[in-house]
Design an enzyme around this catalytic site. Structure first.
Site, PDB file in Angstrom:
ATOM      1  N   TYR A 384       0.411  -1.448   0.122  1.00 36.74           N
ATOM      2  CA  TYR A 384       0.771  -0.229   0.267  1.00 36.74           C
ATOM      3  C   TYR A 384       0.844   1.071  -0.014  1.00 36.74           C
ATOM      4  O   TYR A 384       1.471   1.434   0.531  1.00 36.74           O
ATOM      5  CB  TYR A 384      -0.943   0.211   1.088  1.00 36.74           C
ATOM      6  CG  TYR A 384      -1.880   0.875   1.770  1.00 36.74           C
ATOM      7  CD1 TYR A 384      -1.496   1.902   1.594  1.00 36.74           C
ATOM      8  CD2 TYR A 384      -3.495   0.392   1.737  1.00 36.74           C
ATOM      9  CE1 TYR A 384      -2.924   2.799   1.678  1.00 36.74           C
ATOM     10  CE2 TYR A 384      -4.152   1.270   2.644  1.00 36.74           C
ATOM     11  CZ  TYR A 384      -3.508   2.548   2.439  1.00 36.74           C
ATOM     12  OH  TYR A 384      -5.160   3.824   2.407  1.00 36.74           O
ATOM     13  N   GLU A 385       1.358   1.660  -1.270  1.00 30.69           N
ATOM     14  CA  GLU A 385       2.279   2.584  -1.419  1.00 30.69           C
ATOM     15  C   GLU A 385       1.082   4.472  -1.588  1.00 30.69           C
ATOM     16  O   GLU A 385       0.288   4.483  -1.841  1.00 30.69           O
ATOM     17  CB  GLU A 385       2.700   2.495  -2.846  1.00 30.69           C
ATOM     18  CG  GLU A 385       3.517   2.028  -2.227  1.00 30.69           C
ATOM     19  CD  GLU A 385       5.412   1.819  -2.302  1.00 30.69           C
ATOM     20  OE1 GLU A 385       5.615   2.701  -1.890  1.00 30.69           O
ATOM     21  OE2 GLU A 385       5.918   0.972  -2.657  1.00 30.69           O
ATOM     22  N   ILE A 386       1.926   5.134  -0.273  1.00 31.80           N
ATOM     23  CA  ILE A 386       1.621   6.635  -0.923  1.00 31.80           C
ATOM     24  C   ILE A 386       2.513   7.623  -0.869  1.00 31.80           C
ATOM     25  O   ILE A 386       3.870   7.636  -0.897  1.00 31.80           O
ATOM     26  CB  ILE A 386       1.098   6.917   0.451  1.00 31.80           C
ATOM     27  CG1 ILE A 386      -0.040   6.296   1.513  1.00 31.80           C
ATOM     28  CG2 ILE A 386       0.168   8.450   0.726  1.00 31.80           C
ATOM     29  CD1 ILE A 386      -1.518   6.182   0.504  1.00 31.80           C
TER      30      ILE A 386
END
Length: 417
Positions: A384-386
């Site tokens: 889960y990349e921001i």
């Protein structure tokens, strides 16, 4: 160098029997198509000191947790060079820096960040005064030329903190999860082990009622020290799971969450670009578990699954990169939640204003966490990349809604409970 005490300062925290899990005959390793050598690599410690440029009346300080500054040189009467080096190489090209600077008299100064040749600038500089919030340095005051980035700063006697990203040290993380857990009897913080340098490895064990046979969701973050936007999403996500809403309460009646808020505390506090104190990218160690942080996390997860007759349904590993993206596994290999990603991503687009899911799907050939969740437990694994520069309010919205929609989907799968 200060090593944190392994006992909580305020909130009572149960200490998991590390000796028990380490004495087990060993957890099952997982083979990946492209193995990575995660045995210890030598690192270079930065020298912690306050640099005083007497003729300029400047103080430059890297004596705090999360700092990264390897040296200071005067270039001229208005420009100082800050030398920035990684903990070791080869390393992902994501130069991280953090230091404080102050002047005896108010003045405008230029500070040039010198990275090793071949390492491109990644993080927009953030600045903070002692009594003010973090701000992004105005882009008109940033000048980039190859591996040299020059910042225009207005200085005075109050130290100005300059950092690649907002600091979130192991002590700050501890303060957050202790405060979040306080007064919530269904949240059980444990110290499940210690890092290579003796820092605490915390986990939050979350469920209501009994835990036997409850399916488990694992949340991970801070494998890579500077990736604080992923941590901000993790915070918003977990705070939503624990918001005592009807959705949260009914979800935790039937599911259990294991949340690991800082997997690499040594790297975080040492100001590393990428690696732990063993000089290793821990998100390449989900095969042989040679690094203590991953070894103990895997043992804790496996022990809970075995002891309580539970299944691991979902693993979310929160990171940061140049843009928002979800890395998924193309081949699901009999996943226990074959439709989760499609349903979850559709729900995010429906419930986050002006939001389009950016999914990048590929089989995990290297030993990363999302591949371990699938290969070891047939669980859905997602990185889960921001984005580094995603607005912080937007991150909170994405984290909150993604938690709500996860709980709705898993709660509706009554056949799994």
């Amino acid at each position: 160098m200060k090593i944190p005490n392994p006992i909580s300062r305020t909130l009572p925290i149960s200490i998991f029997c590390v000796g028990l899990i380490i004495s087990c005959s060993g957890v099952r390793t997982v083979d990946f198509e492209t193995p990575v050598d995660t045995s210890d690599k030598q690192i270079t410690f930065q020298e912690r000191q306050v640099y005083f440029q007497e003729d300029l009346g400047l103080f430059v300080d890297n004596t705090f947790d999360g700092a990264r500054l390897n040296g200071v040189e005067k270039l001229n009467d208005s420009t100082l060079k800050a030398i920035i080096r990684p903990e070791n190489e080869p390393i992902n090209s994501s130069p991280y820096y953090a230091f404080k600077i102050a002047s005896n008299t108010p003045k405008k100064m230029y500070v040039s960040l010198e990275y090793p040749q071949g390492h491109a600038h990644r993080y927009a500089p953030k600045v903070k005064k002692p009594t003010k919030d973090w701000e992004i340095l105005d882009s008109t005051k940033i000048f980039i030329m190859d591996s040299l980035v020059t910042l225009e700063l207005s200085l005075d006697e109050q130290p100005t903190l300059i950092a690649a990203q907002e600091l979130q040290t192991s002590e700050q993380v501890k303060d957050w999860y202790q405060d979040l857990s306080s007064g919530k009897g269904y949240v059980r913080p444990y110290i499940y082990g210690t890092s290579k340098m003796g820092r605490e490895l915390p986990v939050m064990d979350i469920y209501r009622g009994g835990k036997t046979s409850k399916p488990i969701i694992v949340l991970l973050t801070r494998q890579h020290p500077p990736e604080v936007t992923g941590f901000f999403a993790f915070k918003a996500f977990l705070e939503t799971v624990l918001d005592d809403s009807e959705l949260s309460n009914t979800f935790l009646d039937t599911h259990r969450v294991l949340a690991f808020p800082i997997l690499n505390p040594d790297g975080v506090d040492l100001g590393h670009w990428r690696h732990n104190a063993g000089g290793v990218d821990t998100n390449r160690d989900w095969s042989k578990y040679r690094q203590p942080e991953i070894h103990q996390a895997v043992e804790f997860i496996e022990e809970q699954l075995k002891k309580d007759g539970a299944r691991l349904l979902l693993g979310l590993d929160f990171h940061s990169t140049h843009k928002d993206v979800f890395y998924t596994n193309t081949s699901q290999e009999g996943s226990t939640l074959p439709h989760f990603e499609k349903d979850w991503f559709s729900a995010l687009e429906e419930n986050i204003p002006h939001y389009k899911v950016n999914e990048s799907s590929g089989n995990s050939t290297k030993p990363v966490s999302k591949g371990w969740f699938l290969k070891r437990h047939r669980a859905v694994g997602i990185t889960y990349e921001i984005g580094d520069n995603t607005p912080r309010g937007r991150i909170r919205t994405i984290g909150r809604v993604s938690a709500q929609e996860m709980m709705k989907i898993l709660r509706s799968n009554t056949n799994l409970n």
